[in-house]
Design an enzyme around this catalytic site. Structure first.
Site, PDB file in Angstrom:
ATOM      1  N   ASP A   7      -9.997  23.118   2.235  1.00  0.00           N
ATOM      2  CA  ASP A   7     -10.526  23.763   3.429  1.00  0.00           C
ATOM      3  C   ASP A   7      -9.344  24.003   4.373  1.00  0.00           C
ATOM      4  O   ASP A   7      -8.186  23.816   3.983  1.00  0.00           O
ATOM      5  CB  ASP A   7     -11.631  22.917   4.071  1.00  0.00           C
ATOM      6  CG  ASP A   7     -11.129  21.618   4.697  1.00  0.00           C
ATOM      7  OD1 ASP A   7      -9.928  21.290   4.559  1.00  0.00           O
ATOM      8  OD2 ASP A   7     -11.944  20.918   5.328  1.00  0.00           O
ATOM      9  N   HIS A   8      -9.648  24.421   5.601  1.00  0.00           N
ATOM     10  CA  HIS A   8      -8.584  24.707   6.568  1.00  0.00           C
ATOM     11  C   HIS A   8      -7.745  23.465   6.882  1.00  0.00           C
ATOM     12  O   HIS A   8      -6.552  23.579   7.100  1.00  0.00           O
ATOM     13  CB  HIS A   8      -9.179  25.286   7.860  1.00  0.00           C
ATOM     14  CG  HIS A   8     -10.200  24.385   8.488  1.00  0.00           C
ATOM     15  ND1 HIS A   8     -11.478  24.275   7.997  1.00  0.00           N
ATOM     16  CD2 HIS A   8     -10.131  23.548   9.550  1.00  0.00           C
ATOM     17  CE1 HIS A   8     -12.169  23.407   8.734  1.00  0.00           C
ATOM     18  NE2 HIS A   8     -11.364  22.950   9.682  1.00  0.00           N
ATOM     19  N   CYS A  64      -8.814  18.186   1.846  1.00  0.00           N
ATOM     20  CA  CYS A  64      -9.363  18.467   3.173  1.00  0.00           C
ATOM     21  C   CYS A  64      -8.583  17.597   4.151  1.00  0.00           C
ATOM     22  O   CYS A  64      -7.571  17.005   3.779  1.00  0.00           O
ATOM     23  CB  CYS A  64     -10.879  18.245   3.234  1.00  0.00           C
ATOM     24  SG  CYS A  64     -11.453  16.539   3.088  1.00  0.00           S
ATOM     25  N   THR A  66      -9.071  14.625   5.528  1.00  0.00           N
ATOM     26  CA  THR A  66      -8.954  13.228   5.107  1.00  0.00           C
ATOM     27  C   THR A  66      -9.022  13.057   3.596  1.00  0.00           C
ATOM     28  O   THR A  66      -8.632  12.012   3.084  1.00  0.00           O
ATOM     29  CB  THR A  66     -10.078  12.374   5.714  1.00  0.00           C
ATOM     30  OG1 THR A  66     -11.330  12.853   5.208  1.00  0.00           O
ATOM     31  CG2 THR A  66     -10.056  12.427   7.235  1.00  0.00           C
ATOM     32  N   GLY A  67      -9.564  14.031   2.909  1.00  0.00           N
ATOM     33  CA  GLY A  67      -9.809  13.926   1.479  1.00  0.00           C
ATOM     34  C   GLY A  67     -11.161  13.310   1.165  1.00  0.00           C
ATOM     35  O   GLY A  67     -11.618  13.364   0.017  1.00  0.00           O
ATOM     36  N   ILE A  68     -11.819  12.741   2.144  1.00  0.00           N
ATOM     37  CA  ILE A  68     -13.069  12.022   1.914  1.00  0.00           C
ATOM     38  C   ILE A  68     -14.214  12.976   1.589  1.00  0.00           C
ATOM     39  O   ILE A  68     -14.854  12.858   0.540  1.00  0.00           O
ATOM     40  CB  ILE A  68     -13.419  11.134   3.125  1.00  0.00           C
ATOM     41  CG1 ILE A  68     -12.349  10.070   3.327  1.00  0.00           C
ATOM     42  CG2 ILE A  68     -14.790  10.483   2.936  1.00  0.00           C
ATOM     43  CD1 ILE A  68     -12.443   9.322   4.655  1.00  0.00           C
ATOM     44  N   GLY A  69     -14.482  13.916   2.483  1.00  0.00           N
ATOM     45  CA  GLY A  69     -15.615  14.820   2.273  1.00  0.00           C
ATOM     46  C   GLY A  69     -15.492  15.635   1.000  1.00  0.00           C
ATOM     47  O   GLY A  69     -16.444  15.750   0.211  1.00  0.00           O
ATOM     48  N   HIS A  97      -7.023   4.094 -16.108  1.00  0.00           N
ATOM     49  CA  HIS A  97      -8.259   3.333 -16.283  1.00  0.00           C
ATOM     50  C   HIS A  97      -9.530   4.161 -16.180  1.00  0.00           C
ATOM     51  O   HIS A  97     -10.527   3.818 -16.820  1.00  0.00           O
ATOM     52  CB  HIS A  97      -8.332   2.205 -15.259  1.00  0.00           C
ATOM     53  CG  HIS A  97      -7.302   1.144 -15.495  1.00  0.00           C
ATOM     54  ND1 HIS A  97      -7.233   0.007 -14.719  1.00  0.00           N
ATOM     55  CD2 HIS A  97      -6.296   1.032 -16.408  1.00  0.00           C
ATOM     56  CE1 HIS A  97      -6.236  -0.763 -15.141  1.00  0.00           C
ATOM     57  NE2 HIS A  97      -5.639  -0.145 -16.155  1.00  0.00           N
ATOM     58  N   HIS A 133     -11.675   0.779 -21.370  1.00  0.00           N
ATOM     59  CA  HIS A 133     -11.681   1.872 -20.398  1.00  0.00           C
ATOM     60  C   HIS A 133     -12.511   3.051 -20.905  1.00  0.00           C
ATOM     61  O   HIS A 133     -13.193   3.713 -20.113  1.00  0.00           O
ATOM     62  CB  HIS A 133     -10.253   2.292 -20.045  1.00  0.00           C
ATOM     63  CG  HIS A 133      -9.485   1.195 -19.390  1.00  0.00           C
ATOM     64  ND1 HIS A 133      -9.914   0.533 -18.256  1.00  0.00           N
ATOM     65  CD2 HIS A 133      -8.307   0.605 -19.718  1.00  0.00           C
ATOM     66  CE1 HIS A 133      -9.049  -0.389 -17.915  1.00  0.00           C
ATOM     67  NE2 HIS A 133      -8.055  -0.376 -18.793  1.00  0.00           N
TER      68      HIS A 133
END
Length: 141
Positions: A7-8, A64, A66-69, A97, A133
């Site tokens: 995103d932006h 994005c 934070t990378g979270i969304g 893993h 794994h």
């Protein structure tokens, strides 16, 4: 081929990664966004995740602020195992893993040099293929 999207809030870091791809001769497809105008990260995270899940691209990178969304969005797509990494050891371990196939980065969380180290680690670390794994990745699916 590597799918990439942001995103932006992740646009500037995405451009750094694209430049790295071009310098290294790594094939990629940019799923947007294409400028810094405010936009909705779910559109681009989903596009990258679907490209990976559908087999069009081997791996994906989503960015994005934070990378979270954007990692949450990517993980909604069946077949995607997206890991948000802010340092290289996590990138290595999630490949070894978890056989992660999408990397999420926070454009405001990591600088360009660290991000490129994370990307390089993610792209160059193979899945361990250890039975435990393989079993665990199967359980994720």
């Amino acid at each position: 081929m590597i799918a990439i999207g942001s995103d932006h809030g992740g646009f500037d870091l995405k451009q750094v990664v694209i430049k790295y791809f071009e310098e290294q001769g790594i094939e990629y497809k940019d799923y947007g966004c294409y400028d810094k105008n405010s936009c909705d990260y779910p559109i681009f995270g989903k596009a990258v995740a679907e490209a990976v899940a559908g087999g069009e691209c081997e791996k994906g990178i989503v960015v994005c602020t934070t990378g979270i969304g954007i990692s949450m969005v990517a993980n909604k797509v069946p077949g995607v195992r997206c890991a948000l990494c802010s340092e290289s050891l996590s990138a290595k371990m999630t490949r070894l893993h978890n056989d992660a196939n999408v990397l999420a980065l926070g454009g405001a969380m990591v600088g360009a040099n660290l991000a490129l180290d994370i990307v390089e680690t993610f792209l160059n670390t193979p899945f361990s293929e250890e039975e435990k794994h393989i079993r665990r990745v199967g359980m994720i699916q």
